[in-house]
Scaffold this motif. Sequence first.
Motif, PDB file in Angstrom:
ATOM      1  N   LEU A   1     -12.496 -39.414  20.497  1.00  0.00           N
ATOM      2  CA  LEU A   1     -13.838 -38.904  20.281  1.00  0.00           C
ATOM      3  C   LEU A   1     -14.164 -38.875  18.789  1.00  0.00           C
ATOM      4  O   LEU A   1     -15.195 -39.396  18.363  1.00  0.00           O
ATOM      5  CB  LEU A   1     -13.984 -37.507  20.893  1.00  0.00           C
ATOM      6  CG  LEU A   1     -15.343 -36.844  20.726  1.00  0.00           C
ATOM      7  CD1 LEU A   1     -16.423 -37.591  21.493  1.00  0.00           C
ATOM      8  CD2 LEU A   1     -15.279 -35.396  21.182  1.00  0.00           C
ATOM      9  N   LEU A   2     -13.278 -38.293  18.002  1.00  0.00           N
ATOM     10  CA  LEU A   2     -13.552 -38.199  16.562  1.00  0.00           C
ATOM     11  C   LEU A   2     -13.530 -39.557  15.896  1.00  0.00           C
ATOM     12  O   LEU A   2     -14.336 -39.818  14.996  1.00  0.00           O
ATOM     13  CB  LEU A   2     -12.561 -37.237  15.894  1.00  0.00           C
ATOM     14  CG  LEU A   2     -12.705 -35.778  16.330  1.00  0.00           C
ATOM     15  CD1 LEU A   2     -11.648 -34.922  15.652  1.00  0.00           C
ATOM     16  CD2 LEU A   2     -14.097 -35.241  16.043  1.00  0.00           C
ATOM     17  N   ALA A   3     -12.649 -40.439  16.338  1.00  0.00           N
ATOM     18  CA  ALA A   3     -12.640 -41.802  15.785  1.00  0.00           C
ATOM     19  C   ALA A   3     -13.960 -42.489  16.104  1.00  0.00           C
ATOM     20  O   ALA A   3     -14.506 -43.224  15.273  1.00  0.00           O
ATOM     21  CB  ALA A   3     -11.463 -42.595  16.348  1.00  0.00           C
ATOM     22  N   GLY A   4     -14.490 -42.243  17.286  1.00  0.00           N
ATOM     23  CA  GLY A   4     -15.782 -42.803  17.657  1.00  0.00           C
ATOM     24  C   GLY A   4     -16.906 -42.282  16.782  1.00  0.00           C
ATOM     25  O   GLY A   4     -17.782 -43.041  16.358  1.00  0.00           O
ATOM     26  N   TYR A   5     -16.897 -40.987  16.496  1.00  0.00           N
ATOM     27  CA  TYR A   5     -17.912 -40.416  15.603  1.00  0.00           C
ATOM     28  C   TYR A   5     -17.776 -40.968  14.191  1.00  0.00           C
ATOM     29  O   TYR A   5     -18.770 -41.267  13.530  1.00  0.00           O
ATOM     30  CB  TYR A   5     -17.834 -38.892  15.571  1.00  0.00           C
ATOM     31  CG  TYR A   5     -18.633 -38.243  16.665  1.00  0.00           C
ATOM     32  CD1 TYR A   5     -20.020 -38.176  16.596  1.00  0.00           C
ATOM     33  CD2 TYR A   5     -18.015 -37.698  17.767  1.00  0.00           C
ATOM     34  CE1 TYR A   5     -20.762 -37.590  17.595  1.00  0.00           C
ATOM     35  CE2 TYR A   5     -18.740 -37.108  18.776  1.00  0.00           C
ATOM     36  CZ  TYR A   5     -20.116 -37.048  18.686  1.00  0.00           C
ATOM     37  OH  TYR A   5     -20.849 -36.468  19.691  1.00  0.00           O
ATOM     38  N   LYS A   6     -16.537 -41.124  13.725  1.00  0.00           N
ATOM     39  CA  LYS A   6     -16.324 -41.652  12.372  1.00  0.00           C
ATOM     40  C   LYS A   6     -16.859 -43.077  12.274  1.00  0.00           C
ATOM     41  O   LYS A   6     -17.608 -43.407  11.353  1.00  0.00           O
ATOM     42  CB  LYS A   6     -14.836 -41.611  12.016  1.00  0.00           C
ATOM     43  CG  LYS A   6     -14.521 -42.042  10.601  1.00  0.00           C
ATOM     44  CD  LYS A   6     -13.045 -41.822  10.305  1.00  0.00           C
ATOM     45  CE  LYS A   6     -12.612 -42.099   8.914  1.00  0.00           C
ATOM     46  NZ  LYS A   6     -13.336 -42.967   8.080  1.00  0.00           N
ATOM     47  N   GLU A   7     -16.515 -43.913  13.239  1.00  0.00           N
ATOM     48  CA  GLU A   7     -16.972 -45.298  13.244  1.00  0.00           C
ATOM     49  C   GLU A   7     -18.493 -45.363  13.320  1.00  0.00           C
ATOM     50  O   GLU A   7     -19.142 -46.110  12.605  1.00  0.00           O
ATOM     51  CB  GLU A   7     -16.338 -46.053  14.424  1.00  0.00           C
ATOM     52  CG  GLU A   7     -16.691 -47.527  14.498  1.00  0.00           C
ATOM     53  CD  GLU A   7     -18.035 -47.811  15.156  1.00  0.00           C
ATOM     54  OE1 GLU A   7     -18.711 -48.762  14.716  1.00  0.00           O
ATOM     55  OE2 GLU A   7     -18.422 -47.074  16.090  1.00  0.00           O
ATOM     56  N   MET A   8     -19.057 -44.563  14.198  1.00  0.00           N
ATOM     57  CA  MET A   8     -20.503 -44.570  14.424  1.00  0.00           C
ATOM     58  C   MET A   8     -21.273 -44.147  13.177  1.00  0.00           C
ATOM     59  O   MET A   8     -22.239 -44.788  12.791  1.00  0.00           O
ATOM     60  CB  MET A   8     -20.815 -43.613  15.587  1.00  0.00           C
ATOM     61  CG  MET A   8     -22.268 -43.407  15.893  1.00  0.00           C
ATOM     62  SD  MET A   8     -22.547 -42.020  17.046  1.00  0.00           S
ATOM     63  CE  MET A   8     -21.163 -42.071  18.143  1.00  0.00           C
ATOM     64  N   THR A   9     -20.859 -43.058  12.552  1.00  0.00           N
ATOM     65  CA  THR A   9     -21.595 -42.571  11.383  1.00  0.00           C
ATOM     66  C   THR A   9     -21.467 -43.536  10.210  1.00  0.00           C
ATOM     67  O   THR A   9     -22.426 -43.719   9.459  1.00  0.00           O
ATOM     68  CB  THR A   9     -21.144 -41.150  10.985  1.00  0.00           C
ATOM     69  OG1 THR A   9     -19.724 -41.128  10.796  1.00  0.00           O
ATOM     70  CG2 THR A   9     -21.543 -40.134  12.055  1.00  0.00           C
ATOM     71  N   GLU A  10     -20.308 -44.162  10.053  1.00  0.00           N
ATOM     72  CA  GLU A  10     -20.152 -45.165   8.995  1.00  0.00           C
ATOM     73  C   GLU A  10     -21.057 -46.364   9.260  1.00  0.00           C
ATOM     74  O   GLU A  10     -21.730 -46.850   8.358  1.00  0.00           O
ATOM     75  CB  GLU A  10     -18.687 -45.596   8.887  1.00  0.00           C
ATOM     76  CG  GLU A  10     -17.798 -44.533   8.277  1.00  0.00           C
ATOM     77  CD  GLU A  10     -16.323 -44.896   8.295  1.00  0.00           C
ATOM     78  OE1 GLU A  10     -15.946 -45.965   8.851  1.00  0.00           O
ATOM     79  OE2 GLU A  10     -15.526 -44.101   7.766  1.00  0.00           O
TER      80      GLU A  10
END
Length: 91
Positions: A1-10
């Motif tokens: 989940l957090l990796a997904g948020y990190k990728e998405m926001t970048e």
Amino acid sequence: LLAGYKEMTERLGIENVRIGGIGPMPFFGFHRGDDERTKKFIDVFYRETLDGGLYLPDGHIWFISLSHTDEDIARTLEVSEEALKRAKQAM
């Protein structure tokens, strides 16, 4: 989940995020500012996620359990991405 948020926001170029937490207690939120643009961005994001069927508590850790499926995580990221796009447009 957090990796997904990190990728998405970048990928979306959103810089005022806070991503952290551990294991079943992830955190995703925003650095707060006094300017109206930041306040509007945050307000639109949380309103859009709620409209999309997610309750993401502002400024608080979240909780994930074994009952959350991969599909739940994918849906959370999908709704959140749309909300981030709308929040960015609202600025």
